[in-house]
Design a protein around this motif. Structure first.
Motif, PDB file in Angstrom:
ATOM      1  N   THR A  53       0.797  -1.233   0.000  1.00 55.73           N
ATOM      2  CA  THR A  53       0.000   0.000   0.000  1.00 55.73           C
ATOM      3  C   THR A  53       0.826   1.278   0.000  1.00 55.73           C
ATOM      4  OG1 THR A  53      -0.169   0.067   2.436  1.00 55.73           O
ATOM      5  CG2 THR A  53      -1.843  -1.190   1.238  1.00 55.73           C
ATOM      6  N   LEU A  54       2.055   1.217   0.526  1.00 50.77           N
ATOM      7  CA  LEU A  54       2.790   2.465   0.727  1.00 50.77           C
ATOM      8  C   LEU A  54       2.988   3.215  -0.584  1.00 50.77           C
ATOM      9  CD1 LEU A  54       3.836   3.788   3.266  1.00 50.77           C
ATOM     10  CD2 LEU A  54       6.098   2.877   2.774  1.00 50.77           C
ATOM     11  N   THR A  55       3.537   2.561  -1.596  1.00 52.39           N
ATOM     12  CA  THR A  55       3.728   3.240  -2.883  1.00 52.39           C
ATOM     13  C   THR A  55       2.456   3.231  -3.713  1.00 52.39           C
ATOM     14  OG1 THR A  55       4.550   1.161  -3.822  1.00 52.39           O
ATOM     15  CG2 THR A  55       6.175   2.715  -2.988  1.00 52.39           C
ATOM     16  N   SER A  84      -1.534   5.761  -6.935  1.00 50.66           N
ATOM     17  CA  SER A  84      -2.953   5.872  -7.283  1.00 50.66           C
ATOM     18  C   SER A  84      -3.420   7.324  -7.219  1.00 50.66           C
ATOM     19  CB  SER A  84      -3.795   4.993  -6.358  1.00 50.66           C
ATOM     20  OG  SER A  84      -3.477   3.626  -6.522  1.00 50.66           O
ATOM     21  N   VAL A  85      -3.033   8.013  -6.145  1.00 44.48           N
ATOM     22  CA  VAL A  85      -3.447   9.413  -6.007  1.00 44.48           C
ATOM     23  C   VAL A  85      -2.831  10.272  -7.112  1.00 44.48           C
ATOM     24  CG1 VAL A  85      -3.283  11.447  -4.527  1.00 44.48           C
ATOM     25  CG2 VAL A  85      -3.828   9.223  -3.520  1.00 44.48           C
ATOM     26  N   LEU A  86      -1.532  10.070  -7.368  1.00 46.74           N
ATOM     27  CA  LEU A  86      -0.882  10.836  -8.428  1.00 46.74           C
ATOM     28  C   LEU A  86      -1.486  10.525  -9.794  1.00 46.74           C
ATOM     29  CD1 LEU A  86       2.870  10.555  -7.350  1.00 46.74           C
ATOM     30  CD2 LEU A  86       1.402  12.574  -7.201  1.00 46.74           C
ATOM     31  N   THR A  87      -1.830   9.260 -10.014  1.00 43.20           N
ATOM     32  CA  THR A  87      -2.431   8.886 -11.292  1.00 43.20           C
ATOM     33  C   THR A  87      -3.779   9.575 -11.482  1.00 43.20           C
ATOM     34  OG1 THR A  87      -1.321   6.739 -11.267  1.00 43.20           O
ATOM     35  CG2 THR A  87      -3.247   6.958 -12.688  1.00 43.20           C
ATOM     36  N   GLN A 121      -8.652   5.999 -22.943  1.00 45.35           N
ATOM     37  CA  GLN A 121      -7.594   5.393 -22.134  1.00 45.35           C
ATOM     38  C   GLN A 121      -7.470   6.069 -20.769  1.00 45.35           C
ATOM     39  OE1 GLN A 121      -4.516   5.344 -25.585  1.00 45.35           O
ATOM     40  NE2 GLN A 121      -3.850   3.772 -24.156  1.00 45.35           N
ATOM     41  N   TYR A 122      -7.585   7.399 -20.769  1.00 41.97           N
ATOM     42  CA  TYR A 122      -7.519   8.124 -19.507  1.00 41.97           C
ATOM     43  C   TYR A 122      -8.696   7.788 -18.606  1.00 41.97           C
ATOM     44  CZ  TYR A 122      -3.659  11.003 -21.192  1.00 41.97           C
ATOM     45  OH  TYR A 122      -2.431  11.435 -21.641  1.00 41.97           O
ATOM     46  N   ALA A 123      -9.865   7.595 -19.205  1.00 41.61           N
ATOM     47  CA  ALA A 123     -11.034   7.230 -18.414  1.00 41.61           C
ATOM     48  C   ALA A 123     -10.811   5.896 -17.712  1.00 41.61           C
ATOM     49  CB  ALA A 123     -12.276   7.173 -19.305  1.00 41.61           C
ATOM     50  N   ARG A 124     -10.174   4.950 -18.445  1.00 44.79           N
ATOM     51  CA  ARG A 124      -9.846   3.663 -17.834  1.00 44.79           C
ATOM     52  C   ARG A 124      -8.814   3.849 -16.710  1.00 44.79           C
ATOM     53  NH1 ARG A 124     -13.524  -0.290 -18.760  1.00 44.79           N
ATOM     54  NH2 ARG A 124     -13.871  -0.674 -20.984  1.00 44.79           N
ATOM     55  N   GLN A 125      -7.785   4.644 -16.992  1.00 44.41           N
ATOM     56  CA  GLN A 125      -6.765   4.889 -15.987  1.00 44.41           C
ATOM     57  C   GLN A 125      -7.321   5.633 -14.779  1.00 44.41           C
ATOM     58  OE1 GLN A 125      -3.484   6.927 -17.840  1.00 44.41           O
ATOM     59  NE2 GLN A 125      -2.645   5.061 -18.757  1.00 44.41           N
ATOM     60  N   PHE A 126      -8.340   6.433 -15.008  1.00 42.71           N
ATOM     61  CA  PHE A 126      -8.935   7.224 -13.925  1.00 42.71           C
ATOM     62  C   PHE A 126      -9.704   6.323 -12.961  1.00 42.71           C
ATOM     63  CE2 PHE A 126     -12.169  10.209 -12.221  1.00 42.71           C
ATOM     64  CZ  PHE A 126     -11.286  11.115 -11.642  1.00 42.71           C
ATOM     65  N   SER A 127     -10.434   5.356 -13.494  1.00 38.22           N
ATOM     66  CA  SER A 127     -11.248   4.491 -12.643  1.00 38.22           C
ATOM     67  C   SER A 127     -10.411   3.399 -11.968  1.00 38.22           C
ATOM     68  CB  SER A 127     -12.367   3.843 -13.457  1.00 38.22           C
ATOM     69  OG  SER A 127     -11.842   3.055 -14.508  1.00 38.22           O
ATOM     70  N   GLN A 128      -9.343   2.970 -12.622  1.00 40.92           N
ATOM     71  CA  GLN A 128      -8.538   1.888 -12.067  1.00 40.92           C
ATOM     72  C   GLN A 128      -7.918   2.225 -10.712  1.00 40.92           C
ATOM     73  OE1 GLN A 128      -5.395   0.541 -14.629  1.00 40.92           O
ATOM     74  NE2 GLN A 128      -4.773  -1.107 -13.264  1.00 40.92           N
ATOM     75  N   PRO A 129      -7.241   3.362 -10.557  1.00 40.91           N
ATOM     76  CA  PRO A 129      -6.681   3.672  -9.231  1.00 40.91           C
ATOM     77  C   PRO A 129      -7.743   3.892  -8.169  1.00 40.91           C
ATOM     78  CG  PRO A 129      -6.378   5.517 -10.740  1.00 40.91           C
ATOM     79  CD  PRO A 129      -6.820   4.362 -11.567  1.00 40.91           C
ATOM     80  N   LEU A 130      -8.925   4.386  -8.590  1.00 40.58           N
ATOM     81  CA  LEU A 130     -10.005   4.521  -7.610  1.00 40.58           C
ATOM     82  C   LEU A 130     -10.420   3.147  -7.087  1.00 40.58           C
ATOM     83  CD1 LEU A 130     -12.239   7.255  -9.302  1.00 40.58           C
ATOM     84  CD2 LEU A 130     -10.697   7.525  -7.351  1.00 40.58           C
ATOM     85  N   GLY A 131     -10.501   2.172  -7.991  1.00 41.87           N
ATOM     86  CA  GLY A 131     -10.815   0.818  -7.563  1.00 41.87           C
ATOM     87  C   GLY A 131      -9.725   0.229  -6.679  1.00 41.87           C
TER      88      GLY A 131
END
Length: 639
Positions: free
Chosen positions: A190-192, A197-200, A337-347
């Motif tokens: 979780t640390l990195t 995820s937040v930066l993404t 692609q950004y929409a996918r990347q946006f939802s992935q870190p939230l998950g």
């Protein structure tokens, strides 16, 4: 049998802010590396986020080449668009107005190759940064866990015996092993990941806004929806995880008890009951785990559902904007692609929530152990006994394990140098407690204990215990050779000394019967030896240490009568010149004691030698008759 479960840690830390602060303190020595990890994470995320936008430009180059090849050469782009508008083909004109192409010219392969090589370089550099930060974070976490384990080990050495009396062994072991391992796993995962995820999310959001604010609004709608889903599911899954962990601890405790007491369970024919208890607890664990995993497993499918809804909305709105000439097809592709990347870190953030809670709970349990009250410190200017004569005195000693339950009150006794003092009495009279107080395993509530007139509280514990040799009722051997076990209290002892003591205690003939003799390696439970043979080894160990004061707490209870006689003869020789305390239920082992103390309810009710106490016909006489004449009396009654 005690419940020594070693299950998973509880699911929620009660003091999150304080726990996180202390964790940060543990990892502070690697603060520079952690800062470098964050910088690398920023760089890796920035490169990864930039790649789709550049790939979108590649799509635009390809599409522009296709359109250019389909249009007649010899006219300019603006002339072609103006002609379409003049002929009433407004929609086609709007579509081409958002594109950069040359009529009659195909795909610009040189530019396309440059874009693809740039993207490849971005991904390679991002991979390198991710690899380096993974190595750094793993090193930092393991160094922190090393420090934490070392602190815990040191803490265990400073804890008073009362702590282990009040806390089950399995509970302490769980904090030392399971909780630290769980914390290490949590930090590694979780640390990195949280930082990335937040930066993404932030980086992708900036890129989406730069492409199309309208499409960005469509994508951002998923954020509160995803947050609500995560919170609702986490609330429902938390009690299920708590039940799962509790059932895991209960099942582990049952298994440990049944294996530890396997012979007793078998002897009493309780295998079926043990199996039934196991099946019932295992079923409860199955149900709790199934519910916990099912509820927590809903997070990712629900997040994917929200992601798919966003994908459809982006595709529809993006198509309309492309048709209107507001953005290019490559921009829509990049946005998808950004929409996918946006939802992935939230998950990922939602999925890490339970893991993070578990890790913080483990950290809190470890810190609770580190914060436990320690034994009183040794005196700053301690007294020393270079060579003790062995005059031991209890002066008005009072002690109780619990404040509301008196045990020893105003006890006085005196053991002269070289005397053998036997302590007898019914169970719970306080016999073993005397030993615990003499070795300062517990501190007195009143009075004092002296050796050669020196208060033992004025000595360091190591100095005090260095004058004692001790043999307990339950023999303890460790994983190692028999020679190492014998020399545990005298590591500098030579081979001749070891063999001499082994012969004096009848250990030598046992060792000679083993294939490797003194080099026989014992397991940590000493399964290669019988209980009586292990006790012989522990007695020899105490004698080899050559202490001034001997303590034998039911030391011969695990040996047969013949071996007991041999041990008594050896002890009679070795007790010469030493003060010895013998705690025994078998009165045959203490007939030759110089002084016999009879304890009852923490008080010395009688004292004297064997013959005098029998002649007094008091408590000792009753104990003696109960042990040696009861069978004959019962036989007479049966007649």
């Amino acid at each position: 049998m005690s419940m020594h479960g070693r299950g998973a840690p509880p699911g929620r830390a009660l003091h999150v802010r304080a726990t996180v602060g202390r964790l940060a303190g543990v990892m502070r020595p690697d603060a520079g590396k952690l800062a470098l990890v964050v910088l690398m994470a920023i760089g890796a995320v920035g490169l990864t986020v930039a790649a789709p936008r550049i790939l979108g430009a590649a799509t635009d180059v390809i599409f522009a080449g296709v359109i250019g090849r389909m249009t007649p050469a010899g006219v300019s782009r603006d002339e072609l668009i103006a002609g379409l508008r003049a002929s009433g083909q407004q929609q086609q004109a709007d579509l081409l107005s958002g594109m950069s192409f040359v009529p009659g010219q195909g795909v610009d392969t040189g530019r396309l190759a440059g874009i693809l090589l740039t993207v490849l370089a971005l991904y390679l550099v991002a991979f390198l940064l991710n690899w380096l930060q993974a190595r750094l974070i793993a090193a930092a976490v393991q160094r922190a866990m090393y420090t934490l384990r070392r602190s815990v080990q040191g803490k265990l050495a400073r804890l008073p015996m009362a702590h282990f009396h009040d806390h089950p062994r399995g509970e302490v072991l769980s904090r030392v092993t399971n909780d630290i391992d769980n914390l290490a796993q949590t930090l590694n995962q979780t640390l990195t990941q949280i930082v990335v995820s937040v930066l993404t999310v932030l980086g992708v959001l900036v890129m989406m806004i730069s492409i199309s604010p309208a499409l960005a609004v469509v994508a951002v709608v998923s954020v509160p929806l995803s947050a609500v889903i995560t919170v609702l599911v986490a609330r429902r899954s938390q009690p299920q995880f708590m039940a799962q962990w509790n059932r895991t601890g209960a099942l582990n405790a049952h298994i440990e008890e049944m294996f530890t007491g396997h012979e007793v369970v078998t002897a009493f024919g309780r295998q079926d009951q043990a199996k039934a208890t196991f099946d019932a607890t295992n079923t409860e664990l199955y149900e709790a785990s199934r519910r916990a995993q099912f509820v927590s497993g809903l997070i990712m499918p629900l997040m994917m559902f929200v992601s798919n809804l966003v994908y459809v909305a982006v595709a529809v709105v993006g198509a309309l904007q492309v048709a209107s000439g507001l953005i290019t097809i490559g921009s829509v592709q990049a946005f998808v692609q950004y929409a996918r990347q946006f939802s992935q870190p939230l998950g990922q953030l939602g999925g890490m929530l339970n893991l993070l809670q578990s890790g913080l709970a483990s950290a809190e349990r470890v810190f609770e152990l580190l914060d436990a009250p320690e034994q009183s410190p040794d005196p700053a200017d301690p007294a020393r006994l270079p060579t003790a004569r062995g005059l031991v005195a209890f002066e008005d000693v009072s002690f109780r394990y619990r404040q509301d339950t008196p045990l020893i009150e105003h006890l006085d006794l005196r053991a002269e140098p070289g005397q053998t003092v036997a302590v007898v009495g019914p169970t719970g009279a306080g016999k073993t407690t005397l030993v615990n107080l003499l070795l300062r395993f517990y501190e007195l509530d009143g009075g004092r204990i002296t050796i050669d007139g020196v208060d033992i509280a004025a000595m360091t514990r190591d100095e005090l215990r260095g004058h004692f040799g001790m043999v307990l009722q339950d023999p303890w051997v460790f994983g190692g050779t028999i020679r190492e076990n014998l020399a545990y209290g005298a590591p500098d002892a030579g081979e001749d000394e070891i063999v001499a003591v082994a012969r004096a205690t009848s250990v030598d003939h046992v060792v000679r019967s083993l294939p490797d003799g003194y080099d026989t390696v014992l397991s940590d439970d000493g399964s290669a030896l019988s209980a009586g043979q292990k006790q012989l080894v522990t007695i020899a160990r105490a004698q080899l240490a050559d202490p001034e004061i001997l303590i034998l707490d039911e030391a011969t209870s695990s040996v047969d009568t013949r071996t007991e006689v041999l041990i008594q003869q050896a002890m009679n020789r070795l007790r010469a010149g030493r003060t010895s305390f013998v705690i025994a239920h078998r009165l045959s082992t203490i007939r030759d004691a110089d002084l016999i103390l009879v304890l009852e309810d923490g008080r010395v009710v009688e004292q004297g030698d064997h013959e005098a106490l029998l002649a007094a016909r008091g408590h000792y006489w009753e104990l003696y008759n109960a042990q040696f004449t009861a069978p004959a009396v019962e036989e007479e009654v049966s007649r």
